[in-house]
Write a protein that holds these residues in place. Structure first.
Motif, PDB file in Angstrom:
ATOM      1  N   VAL A 301       0.844  -1.203   0.000  1.00 51.86           N
ATOM      2  CA  VAL A 301       0.000   0.000   0.000  1.00 51.86           C
ATOM      3  C   VAL A 301       0.875   1.247   0.000  1.00 51.86           C
ATOM      4  O   VAL A 301       0.642   2.196  -0.764  1.00 51.86           O
ATOM      5  CB  VAL A 301      -0.956   0.000   1.208  1.00 51.86           C
ATOM      6  CG1 VAL A 301      -1.677   1.332   1.328  1.00 51.86           C
ATOM      7  CG2 VAL A 301      -1.948  -1.145   1.097  1.00 51.86           C
ATOM      8  N   ALA A 304       2.572   1.663  -3.319  1.00 51.91           N
ATOM      9  CA  ALA A 304       1.610   2.097  -4.339  1.00 51.91           C
ATOM     10  C   ALA A 304       1.364   3.599  -4.242  1.00 51.91           C
ATOM     11  O   ALA A 304       1.314   4.304  -5.262  1.00 51.91           O
ATOM     12  CB  ALA A 304       0.299   1.326  -4.183  1.00 51.91           C
ATOM     13  N   LEU A 358       0.434  -3.395  -5.261  1.00 49.54           N
ATOM     14  CA  LEU A 358      -0.729  -3.903  -4.524  1.00 49.54           C
ATOM     15  C   LEU A 358      -0.945  -5.379  -4.784  1.00 49.54           C
ATOM     16  O   LEU A 358      -1.234  -6.161  -3.856  1.00 49.54           O
ATOM     17  CB  LEU A 358      -1.977  -3.105  -4.911  1.00 49.54           C
ATOM     18  CG  LEU A 358      -1.997  -1.627  -4.473  1.00 49.54           C
ATOM     19  CD1 LEU A 358      -3.230  -0.933  -5.029  1.00 49.54           C
ATOM     20  CD2 LEU A 358      -1.956  -1.504  -2.953  1.00 49.54           C
ATOM     21  N   ILE A 363      -3.393  -7.724  -2.756  1.00 48.08           N
ATOM     22  CA  ILE A 363      -4.566  -6.857  -2.705  1.00 48.08           C
ATOM     23  C   ILE A 363      -5.148  -6.729  -4.106  1.00 48.08           C
ATOM     24  O   ILE A 363      -4.487  -6.264  -5.035  1.00 48.08           O
ATOM     25  CB  ILE A 363      -4.191  -5.463  -2.158  1.00 48.08           C
ATOM     26  CG1 ILE A 363      -3.619  -5.591  -0.732  1.00 48.08           C
ATOM     27  CG2 ILE A 363      -5.392  -4.529  -2.171  1.00 48.08           C
ATOM     28  CD1 ILE A 363      -3.046  -4.302  -0.186  1.00 48.08           C
ATOM     29  N   VAL A 367      -8.361   0.013  -2.425  1.00 49.51           N
ATOM     30  CA  VAL A 367      -7.881   0.202  -1.054  1.00 49.51           C
ATOM     31  C   VAL A 367      -8.600   1.407  -0.449  1.00 49.51           C
ATOM     32  O   VAL A 367      -8.495   2.524  -0.963  1.00 49.51           O
ATOM     33  CB  VAL A 367      -6.359   0.443  -1.023  1.00 49.51           C
ATOM     34  CG1 VAL A 367      -5.899   0.715   0.407  1.00 49.51           C
ATOM     35  CG2 VAL A 367      -5.619  -0.748  -1.616  1.00 49.51           C
TER      36      VAL A 367
END
Length: 528
Positions: A301, A304, A358, A363, A367
């Motif tokens: 995260v 990103a 991600l 993921i 998000v």
């Protein structure tokens, strides 16, 4: 390090969300300059006139002009040079014993002689009082202060601390008259007695009045007949109007970015010239990530986000080019600065690389994340900036970001409680050394409160760089620290401020007051 946070301040433009020292300074004095008084306006407050209690930009501005320190930062320099001292230096091959020899004939503005006894008293007093708003944390490496004679001071340190000269060249090193100050309590009458270029004649809620100290002996050459400092208490509009009306000769700290741009675009007002003077600054702002947060605590995260934030757009559209993009923890102009985040993430949004970061984290969906800011501390531009960052993240299709604006008192409490995943922090260094962007952020009880730990930084880099008397020899270690931070992303550097002062009439010398040392030198300002 409890006092470090006092420097997390409203930016200079409020629209913006050592080796052994030797030699002698050049003697200056009160007879070197003009006779006209300069009126300076700023939106900061002076929170303390006692050096044992002040740790905010306004107070240090007062300290730097009223009090002498053993060393000081010459204009445009980041290496301290002798001021009240004639010479200083570490014992050869050691960063734990630091000797200073005072200039001859030093005296305070009240006529009392300044001796080594006053120097020892000043440091021991600050440490003993240990005020929660004071500079004692900067002096924490002092084990004892010895005074073998009236002109010799010896600092014995608990651990090697090559940054000690820079620390005592800051406001933390202000020397007070032991006859005028109590050893165990703060002065509360609003007065100040020092040996610096200026005397404090009066201080109240609206202004402080300074006159030239005729007994000053040091390196400054004074170019005016005194300074009146007017306080606008955070009212940026009133500060700008005060300049236009002629109530102040110089506006410093706190002008909104849009006002600076307006003055640059309209350099004349009412037939009188208005000049914007731009200088360098080491003031920075970061987006900080809570490593224990279930979302921001995930490396993918954070990486990103690093791939998506467009600093150039923030500086251009939000801050009107009153700052420059920052791509590392250590800002430009400070020893060891590199461009670790630029090298790793580039300077343009890369949604493809953000998506990969991600996916590598496992993921797949959007998000959801909240960005926190506090305009009551960093100015209204902070919210505009944070909204712009959220929009950049959302445009990628990878995030659903929102912004929450919080009052400063609650903001700091909730950061300490770990309730925020992402939040804004600003920083003005205490002294212009990369150590001040390492120890406060990554050492024990650091000011970021983000629970980031890295054994190489805390176990090796910080101790080794602190012990390096040759600051240039520490460059590789600071380079390594910045690379580690870019890899782990516990924070994301956003921008580095430019420093501004706006003057009307025939004011000169402002360019010598705006540099990375953060010292605003009254004595450099004059009227032609």
């Amino acid at each position: 390090m409890k006092a470090y946070d006092k420097w997390l301040t409203v930016p200079l433009a409020a629209g913006l969300a050592v080796a052994a020292i030797g030699g002698c300074g050049t003697d200056g004095g009160a007879d070197a300059g003009g006779s006209e008084r300069i009126v300076v306006g700023m939106s900061d407050r002076v929170l303390a006139t006692d050096p044992a209690a002040g740790y905010d930009p306004g107070s240090w501005l007062l300290f730097n002009n009223v009090f002498q320190s053993l060393l000081s930062f010459p204009k445009g320099a980041t290496t301290p040079q002798p001021e009240a001292a004639e010479r200083c230096g570490f014992d050869k091959g050691d960063s734990t014993v630091y000797h200073c020899t005072l200039r001859e004939g030093l005296e305070f503005s009240n006529g009392n002689p300044l001796t080594s006894e006053d120097v020892r008293f000043s440091f021991e007093r600050a440490l003993k009082i240990d005020d929660e708003n004071g500079p004692a944390p900067l002096l924490s490496t002092i084990k004892r202060v010895e005074t073998p004679d009236a002109r010799t001071v010896v600092f014995v340190l608990k651990v090697p601390d090559a940054t000690f000269p820079s620390k005592i060249a800051s406001g933390a090193g202000s020397i007070v008259d032991h006859r005028e100050y109590r050893a165990d309590r703060l002065r509360t009458d609003g007065g100040a007695v020092g040996s610096g270029p200026y005397r404090l004649d009066s201080f109240d809620d609206g202004k402080a009045v300074f006159s030239v100290n005729p007994g000053y002996k040091g390196s400054a050459r004074i170019k005016n007949g005194g300074v009146t400092l007017r306080f606008y208490d955070g009212d940026r509009k009133a500060l700008a109007e005060g300049l236009v009306k002629g109530d102040v000769d110089v506006a410093y700290r706190g002008l909104a970015a849009e006002d600076i741009r307006r003055f640059e675009d309209s350099p004349a007002d009412g037939g009188k010239g208005v000049e914007v003077v731009e200088g360098s600054s080491a003031e920075v702002q970061y987006l900080v990530f809570n490593m224990k947060d279930p979302v921001a605590g995930r490396l993918g995260v954070r990486r990103a986000i690093a791939h998506l934030v467009d600093r150039r757009a923030l500086v251009r559209d939000v801050h009107h080019s009153t700052a420059t993009p920052l791509y590392s923890v250590v800002p430009a102009g400070i020893l060891g600065h590199n461009t670790a985040f630029f090298d790793r993430y580039g300077d343009r949004p890369r949604p493809d690389l953000a998506r990969k970061a991600l996916r590598d984290e496992g993921i797949e969906g959007k998000v959801e994340i909240t960005l926190h800011s506090t305009p009551s501390r960093y100015g209204p531009g902070t919210n505009e900036q944070t909204e712009a960052i959220a929009a950049q993240l959302n445009r990628s299709g990878l995030f659903e970001a929102r912004v929450e604006s919080v009052e400063y008192g609650r903001y700091e409490k909730e950061i300490r409680a770990g309730r925020y995943g992402v939040y804004v922090k600003g920083w003005v260094p205490d002294y212009p050394d990369p150590d001040n962007f390492a120890q406060p952020f990554f050492g024990r009880d650091n000011v970021l409160g983000n629970h980031y730990e890295n054994a190489e930084i805390t176990g090796r880099i910080i101790p080794d760089t602190a012990a390096a008397a040759d600051r240039g020899a520490a460059r590789d270690d600071f380079d390594r620290l910045q690379d580690i931070v870019a890899e782990d992303v516990p924070l994301l550097p956003l921008w580095q401020a430019k420093q501004y002062a706006v003057a009307r009439g025939t004011v000169s010398g402002l360019e010598w007051t705006l540099d990375a040392s953060t010292v605003f030198r009254f004595w450099e300002i004059g009227k032609d």
